[in-house]
Enzyme design. Structure first.
Site, mmCIF file in Angstrom:
data_model
loop_
_atom_site.group_PDB
_atom_site.id
_atom_site.type_symbol
_atom_site.label_atom_id
_atom_site.label_comp_id
_atom_site.label_asym_id
_atom_site.label_seq_id
_atom_site.Cartn_x
_atom_site.Cartn_y
_atom_site.Cartn_z
ATOM 1 N N GLU A 247 -18.666 -11.814 10.182
ATOM 2 C CA GLU A 247 -17.386 -12.144 10.732
ATOM 3 C C GLU A 247 -16.693 -13.055 10.149
ATOM 4 O O GLU A 247 -16.374 -14.362 10.677
ATOM 5 C CB GLU A 247 -17.633 -12.726 12.415
ATOM 6 C CG GLU A 247 -18.039 -11.667 13.260
ATOM 7 C CD GLU A 247 -17.941 -12.133 14.760
ATOM 8 O OE1 GLU A 247 -17.717 -13.310 15.207
ATOM 9 O OE2 GLU A 247 -17.684 -11.331 15.610
ATOM 10 N N ASP B 23 -23.063 -19.203 16.280
ATOM 11 C CA ASP B 23 -23.369 -19.409 17.500
ATOM 12 C C ASP B 23 -24.896 -19.225 18.046
ATOM 13 O O ASP B 23 -25.193 -18.253 18.739
ATOM 14 C CB ASP B 23 -22.302 -18.304 18.189
ATOM 15 C CG ASP B 23 -22.836 -18.317 19.981
ATOM 16 O OD1 ASP B 23 -22.839 -19.237 20.394
ATOM 17 O OD2 ASP B 23 -22.671 -17.150 20.378
ATOM 18 N N GLU C 73 -21.440 -5.207 17.667
ATOM 19 C CA GLU C 73 -21.730 -6.408 18.566
ATOM 20 C C GLU C 73 -20.643 -5.962 19.696
ATOM 21 O O GLU C 73 -19.377 -5.563 19.607
ATOM 22 C CB GLU C 73 -21.376 -7.751 18.248
ATOM 23 C CG GLU C 73 -22.494 -8.299 17.409
ATOM 24 C CD GLU C 73 -22.024 -9.716 17.179
ATOM 25 O OE1 GLU C 73 -21.367 -10.474 17.651
ATOM 26 O OE2 GLU C 73 -22.556 -10.380 16.075
ATOM 27 N N TYR D 81 -15.168 -7.546 21.538
ATOM 28 C CA TYR D 81 -15.310 -7.921 22.993
ATOM 29 C C TYR D 81 -14.007 -7.760 23.715
ATOM 30 O O TYR D 81 -13.737 -8.900 24.520
ATOM 31 C CB TYR D 81 -15.898 -9.704 22.729
ATOM 32 C CG TYR D 81 -17.027 -9.868 22.004
ATOM 33 C CD1 TYR D 81 -18.204 -9.951 22.944
ATOM 34 C CD2 TYR D 81 -17.144 -9.966 20.530
ATOM 35 C CE1 TYR D 81 -19.264 -10.061 22.255
ATOM 36 C CE2 TYR D 81 -18.574 -10.217 20.219
ATOM 37 C CZ TYR D 81 -19.648 -10.152 20.869
ATOM 38 O OH TYR D 81 -20.841 -10.415 20.352
HETATM 39 C C1 GCB Z 1 -20.056 -12.847 17.680
HETATM 40 C C2 GCB Z 1 -20.957 -13.238 16.849
HETATM 41 C C3 GCB Z 1 -22.343 -13.845 17.356
HETATM 42 C C4 GCB Z 1 -22.072 -14.468 18.663
HETATM 43 C C5 GCB Z 1 -21.291 -13.589 19.519
HETATM 44 C C6 GCB Z 1 -20.944 -14.118 20.998
HETATM 45 O O1 GCB Z 1 -19.034 -12.333 17.504
HETATM 46 O O2 GCB Z 1 -21.288 -12.460 15.696
HETATM 47 O O3 GCB Z 1 -23.067 -14.467 16.573
HETATM 48 O O4 GCB Z 1 -23.110 -15.015 19.455
HETATM 49 O O5 GCB Z 1 -19.848 -13.543 18.978
HETATM 50 O O6 GCB Z 1 -21.774 -14.037 21.896
HETATM 51 O O7 GCB Z 1 -19.886 -14.712 21.024
#
Ligand code: GCB
Length: 657
Positions: free
Chosen positions: A470, A230, A569, A533
């Site tokens: 990931e 991403d 993250e 997330y």
């Molecule tokens: C993740 C990835 C990261 C993405 C992020 C997102 O888990 O490691 O590279 O940019 O999510 O914002 O979706």
């Protein structure tokens, strides 16, 4: 949105950068140390090419040195940064047509810089492109010197010619490589340097191109150009290209300094490698302290003890200057190299991460090397500003998501006391992809790991190595793991873990896991790093529920592994100026409330050794339905580094202001 895939794509097959058979390629440093197998693997082709071993001077190969060139009484340096000539080669005709000597229709380009944001027709071009420059090499370098050409980062594959002679080939962006060019240089006219670069998204590369099983998170958000990750696949010469000269008789090829703490003393173990099986003398100096070096077969060791040393850390990033000198029979210096080192230890004890024997909690971000126009090209102004903003926010740490950053960034981290999780570019791995691709990726990942450790091993700021972000062993976000993929990942990561520890036994090693991903893999590593997330990709709009799920998840990881956990993250896309009360997704309030819940959950859990917000700043991605304006908006700063509400919130939490 499912990722568009190119099943059976045959990377390297037929591409000019996939074919050096029969040619003599001189590649020095860690890449040479890794040998032909890894280089061949870098081809990433479904048909693994049978390349010859890269020729190298046996002395340099095998030592794993990748010292950053420097200028001193014995060494010279010439930075070729500036305007080069540039030409796209979509039909890949340049090599046969002699473009290594002259480009038929060049336009000017800045080096270092990504090419994508400079020219409209180059924006999504990931195929072959040529760079060329001409320069005089100083006449003083002609006698008694060996001259090397060093490319700081060419993303992804590069071939280098000097005056039409192929001198180097390298696979993998973000890490330097160099070749000796002494014999290829002209002294009576300007020298032509040509570099062909391409960034094809191919199945066997690291990061890989999209395979039959699709990508990681990018598989959810979609994107054009298609990638397994991403962020935008910026291409080009991203860091300076240097010429440097060292004494011909012998020179310092590598220095490794590791540090220990004994009581109040700092102990520094130094290993020096010198070219040509050097068997002479030298000395190493650290402030007032000095020790002799007696070389055997090109290697010497010394130990220095600093009484009542100042230990390096965020509160006191004290650096000691280490001077290494080779000496002749009269004790006169024949070569020297200086390093700034920090005396510190990092270890994992039980569920705690310790810096200098004390528990440490990382506060910071995942980042990107990403800035308007420059793309991923080295931007020192950006780096200076980013460190200033890290300090402003009260952060003490970041992860080099998702690839190694510039050497200057590592040097600044040393000076400013910033703790870095240093990651190879192994993002977007999917272990449901064909075994052959996995085997090629393993070779490429090992090569990148060796190059990264060789480059960054002496930086006190690097406190941990990270071997992947990931990886998937089944569908993301909580689908059933696929046993064959889990097993393949197990073998892959054991190998990477063992190799990292073999290269450097002084730092913990980690893997960053995806939400709902394979947990077994974490068992191999010293620290459990996870991206979460809840409240964004799952439990959208339901922050209290998300917080409960997060707390259960963290406690479960702790029960299962009993190791320190870092949330590497967590974040929400946020458009500056969008407000909502009560908080709604995409608003500045939602980002603040989300971050508040995550930080509160961590604060109640002493085994949580770090919290890295995703992301420090908004960054460029491919185009897709979830990426407004081709951007990921999870920054707490905008792409041009203006604070969102969340930046002020973090500052109040972390800096107490
Ligand atoms: C993740 C990835 C990261 C993405 C992020 C997102 O888990 O490691 O590279 O940019 O999510 O914002 O979706």
């Amino acid at each position: 949105m499912p990722q568009s895939s190119t099943p059976g794509a045959c990377p390297g097959a037929g591409g000019p950068l996939g074919d050096v058979a029969g040619r003599r390629v001189v590649l020095m440093g860690a890449a040479a140390a890794a040998g032909a197998a890894s280089l061949a693997a870098g081809q990433a082709g479904a048909q693994a090419p049978s390349e010859p071993a890269p020729a190298s001077d046996g002395a340099r190969a095998g030592r794993g040195g990748l010292l950053r060139p420097q200028r001193n009484a014995h060494r010279e340096l010439l930075d070729t940064s500036g305007l080069w000539r540039f030409q796209l080669d979509p039909r890949e005709e340049g090599e046969a047509a002699g473009w290594s000597r002259a480009l038929p229709a060049p336009r000017p380009i800045a080096v270092p810089c990504s090419w994508n944001d400079l020219f409209d027709d180059a924006k999504d071009h990931l195929g072959l492109a040529w760079y060329q420059t001409e320069l005089w090499v100083p006449a003083a370098w002609r006698e008694g010197r060996r001259v090397f050409l060093r490319v700081g980062s060419a993303n992804y594959a590069a071939k280098v010619w000097v005056n039409g002679t192929l001198v180097a080939e390298h696979f993998g962006g973000h890490l330097p490589f160099e070749a000796e060019v002494t014999g290829a240089l002209a002294w009576d006219r300007p020298n032509t340097i040509a570099i062909a670069v391409e960034n094809k998204q191919l199945l066997g590369r690291v990061p890989p191109g999209p395979g039959p099983a699709g990508g990681g998170v990018a598989g959810i958000v979609g994107g054009y150009p298609a990638t397994t990750y991403d962020f935008f696949p910026y291409a080009g010469l991203h860091r300076p290209v240097l010429l440097h000269a060292v004494p011909a008789a012998t020179h310092i090829e590598d220095v490794t300094a590791t540090t220990r703490i004994e009581g109040r003393d700092g102990v520094v173990d130094v290993t020096v490698a010198a070219a040509g099986g050097y068997a002479g003398r030298g000395r190493v100096r650290l402030g007032e302290l000095e020790a002799d070096l007696a070389f055997r077969a090109g290697t010497a060791q010394a130990t220095l003890r600093i009484p009542s040393a100042r230990f390096w850390g965020p509160r006191d990033p004290h650096l000691y200057r280490l001077d290494v000198t080779l000496t002749d029979g009269q004790g006169r210096g024949t070569d020297s190299y200086a390093l700034d080192i920090g005396i510190r230890t990092v270890e994992v004890r039980g569920d705690r991460l310790l810096l200098n024997g004390e528990p440490v909690a990382l506060r910071g971000f995942g980042k990107h090397e990403d800035f308007p126009l420059h793309g991923r090209g080295l931007d020192l102004a950006m780096w200076v500003r980013d460190y200033e903003l890290l300090r402003w926010a009260g952060a003490n740490s970041y992860r080099t998501t998702h690839y190694p950053y510039a050497e200057e960034a590592m040097e600044l981290a040393d000076r400013l006391g910033v703790l870095v999780i240093n990651e190879i570019p192994a993002v977007g791995l999917n272990f449901e992809d064909p075994e052959e691709a996995t085997a090629q990726r393993l070779d490429q990942a090992l090569l990148q790991l060796r190059e990264l450790v060789a480059r960054d091993k002496n930086h006190p700021s690097t406190i941990m190595w990270c071997v992947a972000n990931e990886p998937l062993g089944g569908p993301p976000l909580g689908g059933q793991p696929v046993p064959r993929a889990v097993e393949a990942g197990m073998r892959f990561f054991r190998r990477l873990y063992d190799e990292t520890r073999r290269l450097d036994a002084t730092r913990p090693v980690t893997l960053v896991g995806v939400q709902g991903g394979v947990l077994d893999w974490h068992g191999i590593f010293d620290v459990v790093c996870v991206n979460r997330y809840f409240g964004w990709y799952t439990q959208p709009g339901r922050l209290d529920e998300a917080a409960r799920v997060l707390e259960d998840d963290l406690d479960g990881l702790h029960r299962r592994f009993g190791k320190p956990v870092i949330v590497t993250e967590f974040g929400t896309d946020t458009l500056p100026g969008v407000h909502a009360a009560p908080p709604e997704m995409w608003s500045e309030e939602y980002q603040v409330e989300y971050l508040r819940r995550y930080l509160d959950a961590a604060a109640r859990r002493p085994f949580v050794a770090g919290m890295h917000v995703w992301n420090f700043a908004d960054f460029k991605t491919g185009q897709g339905t979830a990426r407004a304006g081709g951007m990921n908006h999870k920054g707490v700063f905008t792409r041009d580094r203006r604070p969102k509400m969340a930046a002020h919130f973090l500052r109040s939490r972390w800096a107490g202001t």
